[in-house]
Design a protein around this motif. Sequence first.
Motif, short mmCIF file in Angstrom:
data_model
loop_
_atom_site.label_atom_id
_atom_site.label_comp_id
_atom_site.label_asym_id
_atom_site.label_seq_id
_atom_site.Cartn_x
_atom_site.Cartn_y
_atom_site.Cartn_z
N ALA A 246 35.41 40.00 34.13
CA ALA A 246 36.59 40.74 33.70
C ALA A 246 37.02 41.69 34.82
CB ALA A 246 36.30 41.53 32.42
N ASP A 311 37.32 33.85 38.70
CA ASP A 311 38.50 34.36 38.01
C ASP A 311 38.07 35.11 36.76
OD1 ASP A 311 40.09 33.24 39.90
OD2 ASP A 311 41.05 31.77 38.57
N PRO A 312 38.76 36.21 36.45
CA PRO A 312 38.40 36.96 35.26
C PRO A 312 38.88 36.24 34.00
CG PRO A 312 40.34 37.92 36.25
CD PRO A 312 39.88 36.84 37.19
N VAL A 315 41.75 40.47 31.79
CA VAL A 315 42.16 41.57 32.66
C VAL A 315 42.64 42.72 31.78
CG1 VAL A 315 43.75 42.34 34.46
CG2 VAL A 315 42.84 40.00 34.51
N SER A 337 42.92 33.76 33.84
CA SER A 337 42.65 34.68 32.73
C SER A 337 43.34 34.21 31.45
CB SER A 337 43.14 36.08 33.08
OG SER A 337 42.71 36.46 34.37
#
Length: 388
Positions: A246, A311-312, A315, A337
């Motif tokens: 995250a 990749d989160p 966010v 995300s």
Amino acid sequence: MNSWLGRRFEVSVGAVAHGGHCVARHEGRVVFVRHTLPGEHVVVKVTEDRGGSFCRGDAVAVLAPSPDRVPAPCPVAAPGGCGGCDWQHASWAAQRALKADVVAEQLRRLAGVTWPVEVEELPGGPLRWRTRARLTVDSAGRPGFRAHRSHRVVPVTDCPISAYGTVDAVADRTWPAGAALTVSVDALADTHVAVDGEGGGVAVERAARREWRVSADGFWQAHPDAADVYAEVVEGWTGLEAGESAWDLYAGVGLFASVLAEQVGPTGTVMAVESFRPAAVEAAENLADLKQVRVLAGKVEAVLRAAEGPDPAVVVLDPPRKGAGREVVEAIAARTSRRVVYIACDPAALARDVATFRSEGFTLEKLRAFDAFPMTHHVECVALFTRS
């Protein structure tokens, strides 16, 4: 066209507008009027006229009052007085309704989104909630607040929206002329005073089941319940699972990063980005026990351009009043995300960013608005975006 500055005339007041005023019209021009309410008939004194299609003014006499009008609890919350409060002359319920109208209008006009908005109360009522205040000292050494859209200092002996231990703690003293005072009362009921950014020590705050150490003149929510409420909303909306990644953008001293870290656990990762280096240092110190959190100091745009790693999944961002802007939104959208939780302190900036998120394939799924700044025009919103 001759300037209307200083002119007085009667107007019938229309809808509320963003910024703590209502809209009226006179002789073909728009007049933004403070100290009034929709539906009232008032005498306006023009306080600013730069030409063009509009000017600004104060309601100096109310000829037909709104049923929502109440006596202002502060004697300087009046035309020519302090510029800090916009709605002391409105009932608390009416204030929240006005703010809801503003948020809905901004979303409709700037983002093309029709959304039913309700502004929720925070505990404690509309007075004595502000635990952090910034004052300016006049030429006689008296602390006060700026008049509306002016550098003129209005001296005060108290402030009804400020918690005990803040304004009352500095108002009875003489200070260096022109100094800026930041005064706060923390979770331990200790008062901290910084003068021109110096001194004041470290405030201790509590939120999200943690204790926080924040510079006396640093950023922390002014309402004592706001940080906990926003953290609870973020926690409920992320849908994060253990082991995921995250981002916490515009992270401040790390409030939301701590929530995300608990959700992803020791096998997950959280990247917290804060542009103000002293706040980033405090975030790293506050979150030192959470090894899954990496705090980066730098402009969000620049950090995201160079960001590496997974990749989160989610966010969280809490940008300044101007909003995140297109570059940041596009950088988020370029990742995979599935959710974005956006905390906004300005309805217009929120609406502009809502429009950009929608253009990048996100849907506005939820929105909550909170009256974290009673008596003022400010309102805090939390929005949830999901991939379309």
